[in-house]
Structure formats: structure tokens, C-alpha cells
Design a protein around this motif. Structure first.
Motif, PDB file in Angstrom:
ATOM      1  N   MET A  51      30.980  45.098  28.342  1.00 45.55           N
ATOM      2  CA  MET A  51      32.045  45.101  29.339  1.00 45.55           C
ATOM      3  C   MET A  51      33.325  44.540  28.727  1.00 45.55           C
ATOM      4  O   MET A  51      33.286  43.557  27.994  1.00 45.55           O
ATOM      5  CB  MET A  51      31.636  44.271  30.552  1.00 45.55           C
ATOM      6  CG  MET A  51      32.527  44.451  31.765  1.00 45.55           C
ATOM      7  SD  MET A  51      31.785  43.669  33.225  1.00 45.55           S
ATOM      8  CE  MET A  51      32.557  44.658  34.521  1.00 45.55           C
ATOM      9  N   VAL A  52      34.453  45.167  29.044  1.00 44.47           N
ATOM     10  CA  VAL A  52      35.753  44.794  28.485  1.00 44.47           C
ATOM     11  C   VAL A  52      36.712  44.495  29.635  1.00 44.47           C
ATOM     12  O   VAL A  52      36.629  45.115  30.703  1.00 44.47           O
ATOM     13  CB  VAL A  52      36.309  45.927  27.594  1.00 44.47           C
ATOM     14  CG1 VAL A  52      37.701  45.592  27.073  1.00 44.47           C
ATOM     15  CG2 VAL A  52      35.357  46.210  26.442  1.00 44.47           C
ATOM     16  N   LEU A  53      37.610  43.549  29.405  1.00 39.44           N
ATOM     17  CA  LEU A  53      38.603  43.173  30.417  1.00 39.44           C
ATOM     18  C   LEU A  53      39.948  43.815  30.139  1.00 39.44           C
ATOM     19  O   LEU A  53      40.332  44.005  28.984  1.00 39.44           O
ATOM     20  CB  LEU A  53      38.796  41.654  30.431  1.00 39.44           C
ATOM     21  CG  LEU A  53      37.852  40.852  31.311  1.00 39.44           C
ATOM     22  CD1 LEU A  53      36.442  40.880  30.761  1.00 39.44           C
ATOM     23  CD2 LEU A  53      38.350  39.418  31.441  1.00 39.44           C
ATOM     24  N   ALA A  54      40.671  44.102  31.218  1.00 37.94           N
ATOM     25  CA  ALA A  54      42.085  44.462  31.145  1.00 37.94           C
ATOM     26  C   ALA A  54      42.800  43.667  32.231  1.00 37.94           C
ATOM     27  O   ALA A  54      42.161  43.067  33.090  1.00 37.94           O
ATOM     28  CB  ALA A  54      42.275  45.961  31.329  1.00 37.94           C
ATOM     29  N   ASN A  55      44.135  43.683  32.212  1.00 35.84           N
ATOM     30  CA  ASN A  55      44.864  42.797  33.104  1.00 35.84           C
ATOM     31  C   ASN A  55      45.820  43.538  34.033  1.00 35.84           C
ATOM     32  O   ASN A  55      46.669  44.312  33.593  1.00 35.84           O
ATOM     33  CB  ASN A  55      45.638  41.757  32.292  1.00 35.84           C
ATOM     34  CG  ASN A  55      46.284  40.729  33.179  1.00 35.84           C
ATOM     35  OD1 ASN A  55      47.448  40.866  33.537  1.00 35.84           O
ATOM     36  ND2 ASN A  55      45.523  39.719  33.560  1.00 35.84           N
TER      37      ASN A  55
END
Length: 367
Positions: A51-55
Motif C-alpha cells: 500500500m502506498v500513500l498520496a496526499n
């Protein structure tokens, strides 16, 4: 949860998203602007990232959620087929923006890009995150700074809980989970109040926010110990902005499942490698004639194909490849570390293998 540690609150399991399963405990790389800095999606997959985060804040400013929606959503826009999480933008608004007004409706601030006046409310944050289309959206919250008075933190709590109710009422995308965020600063009774309020909402996941914002690290551990038992046992628990070995090991022992931090790529861009729980500055002259791998057990490209001497040369020469290789190495290290904790929980040896971290000394390198 599939397994639990008999000597601590550590647990391992998984949760399902429309774009795949996330195994826990797990470190999540940060891709603020729809990219993990210096790393391609293919390289990121090779690190075993799930899982990867973005803002929300940054993507709203550039390129704008409309552009992302036109592309078919954030997954297609950035070329990442796995699970994605978008932070609400609350932390960035309060830490980066030139704030004009904070009131019960929301926040008015000036864009750091062009000075434009922007209003961000719980409803607007939900609209942006629904347009982006990540698998998990985070509620819009007020993150108080450290230090802050008890009165100010209590007011931030009140807004955070009211804003969460508004986020829930406005969020309408069925293929996107909404997580709430516990606030409360370093005030024990306010943390407990927030944890109980957010847990009562029945959301599919809950985060502990407002940590790693300058408070003493032991205060963060105390907050985790206090808050985690108040959160639902059958939902993911996410400690926001934390990604160091010791802090993750201690938090997992308390029942935390998910972590994120910009640390691995930031260190990599500055020539620092994570090796066996230590930080090695590859600019140091001691690496000039060292033709061994950074970590012989690590499968990343830096370790599999290059020597410490070569990495030292790249970093001293300011070559982009050196920063990329160290970023990949650091990401791989933290992902292997959290995977090793999960394996230790399954095998019943978590407390034995990872307890040394709580005493401040690295455990034996077993990941």
C-alpha cells in the motif's frame, strides 16, 4: 487477525481493498505527489510494497483532482495497481500553509504555490479524495502543534470529532474506506476522549495522528500504549508518520498494524543507508575501498549488484543513481522489517526476537 503474540499485544493479519490485500504489520511508502520520490512503480513493486500513500493537500494544489479523475483515478494516473491511501491534507494545512482562518467550518489558507486563497472543509476534503479514488480516505482533522495548551488541544479535539461526523455524512464512494483519526496531543485524558469518540463511529479503520510532530519519543510510546486498547480489535490501526525501527517494533507490540513515513527515501536522497538498524552515511571515507555489499542478505538492486565503494562514489559524485539505489534499499529494509515482525508473530517468537528494540538496542538482524 490471523495470529497474536502471547506475550504482547502484537498481531498480524490482513485487510482487503478493491486493489488488493494488505498484510499487517506493514510499512507503507509515501508518494506525496502521486510518486515515491526517485522510484518507478515497477521498482516500488520489487520492494514488496503493498500500500502506498498520496496526499490530498498537495494533489489538490498540483495537478488538481480533476486532472487525476480525468485520467481514470489515482491508480491509473500514477501507474500503481496496488492499494492506495490518501491523507486528508489536515496535517499539511496546519503545518505548511499560511493559515488565514480556522473555524468550525474549516480552514482558509494561502496556496504556497501561487498565493491563491483556498478553503478546505471536511466536505471539500471528502470530495477531493473521492475524485482521487484511493482505496482508503482519511478524515479531515485538526492536528495541534507541539507544544500546545490543553485548552487549544481540547478545541482541536472538538473540531476533529465534529469534522469526522461531517466527513462520514458527506463520504459516498462505496469502493473507498474512510478511516478516522485520533487526536489529543500529549494530554492523556484528551487522547482517551478522542479515541473513544472516533471508535464509536464504527469506521473500517482508525489512525493515531498528531504524533511524531516534535514531542519526546517516549511521549509517543505512552500515547500508543494508552490509545490502542481503546480502538476496535477487528479493524486496522494506523500510526501516522512513524517509520523508524524501534518505534515500529514498540508500536507493533502494542497492537499497531500500519505505518508510513518519508524517512527511507529522504535518507536515501541525502546519501544515508539503513543497515541492520543503523544509519550509514555513504559519504564517509571508510567506504571508499569497501567492495562488499551494503547488506549481503538484502535483495535490493543496491545490495545485489553494487558495492559500498560504488555507492560511496555515486553519492560523493552527486549522481542521481546513488540516491535512487539508496532509496530503494531503505524502502526494502523497512518493508522487510515489518514482514519479519509478522513472521515472528506467526511463529510465536515476536517478543523474543524484537523485545531488544524496546530497551534501545537493535535486535539480531533477522530480516
Amino acid at each position: 487477525m490471523s495470529h497474536r503474540c502471547s506475550h504482547s499485544h502484537a498481531r498480524c493479519g490482513s485487510f482487503h481493498t478493491p486493489h488488493g490485500v494488505v498484510d499487517t504489520p506493514r510499512f507503507m511508502p509515501v508518494g506525496t505527489l502521486a510518486t515515491v520520490k526517485g522510484v518507478t512503480p515497477e521498482q516500488l513493486r520489487a520492494t514488496k510494497a503493498q500500500m502506498v500513500l498520496a496526499n490530498t493537500y498537495h494533489l489538490h494544489l498540483q495537478p488538481g483532482e480533476q486532472v487525476v479523475a480525468e485520467a481514470g483515478g489515482l491508480h491509473r494516473f500514477m501507474g500503481w495497481s496496488g492499494p492506495l491511501l490518501t491523507d486528508s491534507g489536515g496535517f499539511q494545512v496546519f503545518s505548511l500553509g499560511a493559515i488565514n482562518t480556522i473555524n468550525d467550518d474549516g480552514v482558509v489558507f494561502r496556496s504556497p504555490r501561487d498565493g491563491a486563497r483556498i478553503t478546505l472543509t471536511p466536505e471539500r476534503s471528502m470530495e477531493i479524495q473521492m475524485a482521487l479514488g484511493a482505496d482508503v480516505a482519511m478524515a479531515f482533522d485538526q492536528c495541534p502543534p507541539y507544544p500546545a495548551s490543553e485548552t487549544d488541544v481540547a478545541e482541536a479535539n472538538r473540531r476533529t470529532h465534529r469534522w469526522l461526523e461531517r466527513c462520514i455524512a458527506h463520504h459516498s464512494r462505496p469502493d473507498q474506506a474512510l478511516f478516522g483519526i485520533v487526536q489529543g496531543g500529549t494530554h492523556a485524558h484528551l487522547r482517551e476522549e478522542s479515541a473513544r469518540a472516533v471508535a464509536a463511529m464504527g469506521l473500517p479503520g482508525i489512525a493515531i495522528g498528531g504524533v511524531s510532530v516534535g514531542e519526546p519519543v517516549e511521549a509517543m510510546h505512552r500515547i500508543v500504549r494508552q490509545v490502542t486498547p481503546l480502538l476496535p480489535d477487528d479493524r486496522p490501526r494506523y500510526l501516522m508518520g512513524v517509520g523508524s525501527y524501534r518505534e515500529m517494533a514498540i508500536a507493533v507490540a502494542q497492537g499497531i498494524d500500519l505505518f508510513d513515513c518519508v524517512l527511507p527515501t529522504r535518507l536515501g536522497r541525502h546519501g544515508t543507508a539503513l543497515v541492520g538498524g543503523e544509519r550509514w552515511n555513504l559519504r564517509n571515507a571508510r567506504f571508499r575501498h569497501d567492495h562488499t555489499p551494503l547488506d549481503p542478505s538484502c535483495p535490493c538492486p543496491a545490495c545485489a549488484h553494487h558495492s559500498r565503494a560504488y555507492l560511496h562514489h555515486l553519492i560523493r559524485s552527486e549522481e542521481l543513481l546513488g540516491r535512487i539505489l539508496l532509496s530503494l534499499h531503505n524502502l526494502t529494509q523497512l518493508l522487510r522489517f515489518t514482514s519479519a515482525m509478522a513472521q515472528a508473530i506467526r511463529e510465536g517468537c515476536f517478543s523474543e526476537d524484537f523485545a531488544p528494540w524496546e530497551q534501545g538496542s537493535p535486535a539480531a538482524h533477522t530480516w
